[in-house]
Design an enzyme around this catalytic site. Sequence first.
Site, short mmCIF file in Angstrom:
data_model
loop_
_atom_site.label_atom_id
_atom_site.label_comp_id
_atom_site.label_asym_id
_atom_site.label_seq_id
_atom_site.Cartn_x
_atom_site.Cartn_y
_atom_site.Cartn_z
CD GLU A 205 -2.69 -1.30 2.58
OE1 GLU A 205 -2.65 -0.34 3.25
OE2 GLU A 205 -3.13 -2.39 2.70
CD GLU B 73 -4.44 -8.09 1.95
OE1 GLU B 73 -5.17 -7.39 2.32
OE2 GLU B 73 -3.00 -7.78 2.21
O1 G3I Z 1 -2.78 -8.05 19.14
C1 G3I Z 1 -3.80 -6.90 19.69
C2 G3I Z 1 -4.39 -7.22 21.22
O2 G3I Z 1 -3.26 -7.37 21.97
C3 G3I Z 1 -5.23 -6.19 21.52
O3 G3I Z 1 -5.83 -6.65 22.90
C4 G3I Z 1 -6.15 -5.99 20.55
C5 G3I Z 1 -7.22 -5.09 20.92
O4 G3I Z 1 -6.66 -3.72 20.72
O5 G3I Z 1 -5.60 -5.66 19.19
C6 G3I Z 1 -4.91 -6.61 18.76
O6 G3I Z 1 -4.25 -6.14 17.54
C7 G3I Z 1 -5.07 -6.08 16.70
C8 G3I Z 1 -4.91 -7.19 15.36
O7 G3I Z 1 -5.34 -6.95 14.25
C9 G3I Z 1 -4.64 -8.49 15.61
O8 G3I Z 1 -5.76 -9.00 15.73
C10 G3I Z 1 -5.27 -4.68 16.00
O9 G3I Z 1 -5.86 -3.99 16.96
C11 G3I Z 1 -6.08 -4.63 14.69
O10 G3I Z 1 -5.89 -3.15 14.06
C12 G3I Z 1 -5.35 -5.57 13.57
O11 G3I Z 1 -6.48 -5.46 12.55
C13 G3I Z 1 -5.55 -6.00 11.33
C14 G3I Z 1 -5.57 -4.76 10.08
O12 G3I Z 1 -4.93 -5.63 9.10
C15 G3I Z 1 -4.58 -3.76 11.00
O13 G3I Z 1 -4.45 -3.03 9.78
C16 G3I Z 1 -6.49 -7.33 10.85
O14 G3I Z 1 -6.62 -8.30 11.71
C17 G3I Z 1 -6.25 -7.64 9.30
O15 G3I Z 1 -7.04 -8.43 8.92
C18 G3I Z 1 -5.93 -6.41 8.47
O16 G3I Z 1 -5.01 -7.01 7.33
C19 G3I Z 1 -5.02 -5.96 6.23
C20 G3I Z 1 -3.69 -6.46 5.54
O17 G3I Z 1 -2.70 -6.62 6.38
C21 G3I Z 1 -3.33 -5.28 4.48
N1 G3I Z 1 -4.43 -5.01 3.42
C22 G3I Z 1 -5.58 -4.44 4.34
C23 G3I Z 1 -6.16 -5.61 5.61
C24 G3I Z 1 -7.35 -5.25 6.03
O18 G3I Z 1 -7.09 -3.94 6.56
#
Ligand code: G3I
Length: 411
Positions: free
Chosen positions: A219, A328
Site C-alpha cells: 500500500e 486478500e
Molecule cells: O494483538 C492486539 C491485542 O493484543 C489487543 O488486545 C487487540 C485490541 O486492541 O488488538 C490486537 O491487535 C489487532 C490485530 O489486528 C490483531 O488482531 C489490531 O488492533 C487490529 O487493528 C489488527 O487488524 C488487522 C488490520 O490489518 C490492521 O491494519 C486485521 O486483523 C487484518 O485483517 C488487516 O489486514 C490488512 C492487511 O494486512 C493489508 N491489507 C488490508 C487488510 C485489512 O485491513
Amino acid sequence: MRRKWKSCLFLMMLCLVLAGCAGQDMQESTGQTQDTDTVTESRITQETETAEESTQAMSEGSDIPEQEYSLAEIYEDNFPVGVALPGWIFQAGAEYEELILANFNSITCENEMKPDAILDREASRADLENTYRRAAVKFDACMPAVEFAKEHGLKIRLHTLVWHSQTPRWFFTEDYTDDGELVDREVMLARMENYIADVLTYFKENHPGLIYAVDVVNEAFDSGTGDENEVRMTDNLWYETVGADYYYQAFVFARNYASPDMKLFYNDYGCMYKTDRILKNLAQAKEEGLIDGIGMQSHLSVNEDIQYKFMFAVRAFCDAGYEVQATELDIGIEDTEDTTLMRQGRKYRSFFGNMKKLQEEGYAITGITVWGLHDGASWRGDEWPLLFDADLNPKKAYLGAALDPSIPAVE
Ligand code: G3I
C-alpha cells in the site's frame, strides 16, 4: 462436520433450484454499459437454463458432489489457493484444521509476520550501541503458522516487510522510544536493509522453501494521501524518514537477500482503479529485475465489476511482465438474504472462474488467497465477506468459488 456439510449442501442446492426457478435474483441491474433489456433477457435465459440444469441434474442426483469439494484440488493445475489465518486458529481445534487442510495449500499470517509482530523493542533498546542500525527481531508470533505449514506441506506468503501501518513508531526513532526523534534517511535505510535481511535470511536458513511469495511493500500508492506521484505521505514514517523512493529501496534490499524461490510482490488494494499509477511507479524496479509480481488485495463488494474491470487490470499487469496474485480476496455484502448470498456466490464464481480462464490462456496468475477462513473471523465482520459462515458452513460463496453448477456463471 462432514455429514453436516453434506446435508447443508443438499438443502442449499434444493433452495437454490427453487429460488432459481422463482427467478428472484434475475432482475438485478448489471451495471454493464449494454442495453439493460438485452442483458436482463439474456441473463434470465442463462439463469433459467442453469436452474433447469440444476433441477434436472438434481433429479439425477449428480449435482451433489460425491466428495466434499477441495478448492486446492479444483485449481491444482492453475495456482495455489490460500487463506489468511490469525494466530489463535492453530489452537482452535480439529474442525478448523480439517476445513483448512481440505481446501487450501497456502497460508498467510493475518498479522503475525508484520513488522509490529517481528520487531523486538525490548531487545533493541537493551543493546542500543549494537542495534542502532539493526533493530532486534523475533519470530515467536508466527511460529504456530510456520509449524502448521511445515507439518502439512503448505507454503506461506510472507505479509509484509515495508508498510506504513502496523510498523511501530519506535522503529523510526533515535532511541527506539515511541516519542523519540526520527532518525535521518541514511540511518533509516540501514535499518530497512537490516530488517529485510534478517527476516528473509531467517526463513531462508531455518525454513528453506517455505516462503514462496513476499509482500515486500504494501500500500505505497494512495491518491487520497499521496504526493504528485501518489506515493503515500500521510501517516507514513517510511516517507517521512527515507523519502518518496522508500518503496524502490525496499525492493533493492529484498532482491539482495531473498532466495530465488521467494517471489517478490508489490501488494495493494484498489488496484483496478490505480493500475497505471502502480505500473508507472514500479517501472524502474521492474526494469532492474527487482520485482516479480503484483499482489491485488481484492477487497471487493458485490457492486464491483469483476469480469471486465478487475480482469482488465489483471491482464494489464500480466502484459507488463508481472505475475499476479489475488492476495486478500473478500467480497462484502450488506445482508444475508438468500438473493444477496446468491449474488455473492455469483461474484465469487466470476472471480475464480475468470482467473482460472485467464491462467489457462497463458496469463501469469499464480495464486488466489482469501482474507480469512470464515465470516466470524473477518476484519470486515459486518459484511459477511468470506466463503464459510461463522459456524464453518459453506456458503453460496464457497459453491461459487468451487464453480458448482448451482451458482450461475453470471455476475
Ligand atoms: O494483538 C492486539 C491485542 O493484543 C489487543 O488486545 C487487540 C485490541 O486492541 O488488538 C490486537 O491487535 C489487532 C490485530 O489486528 C490483531 O488482531 C489490531 O488492533 C487490529 O487493528 C489488527 O487488524 C488487522 C488490520 O490489518 C490492521 O491494519 C486485521 O486483523 C487484518 O485483517 C488487516 O489486514 C490488512 C492487511 O494486512 C493489508 N491489507 C488490508 C487488510 C485489512 O485491513
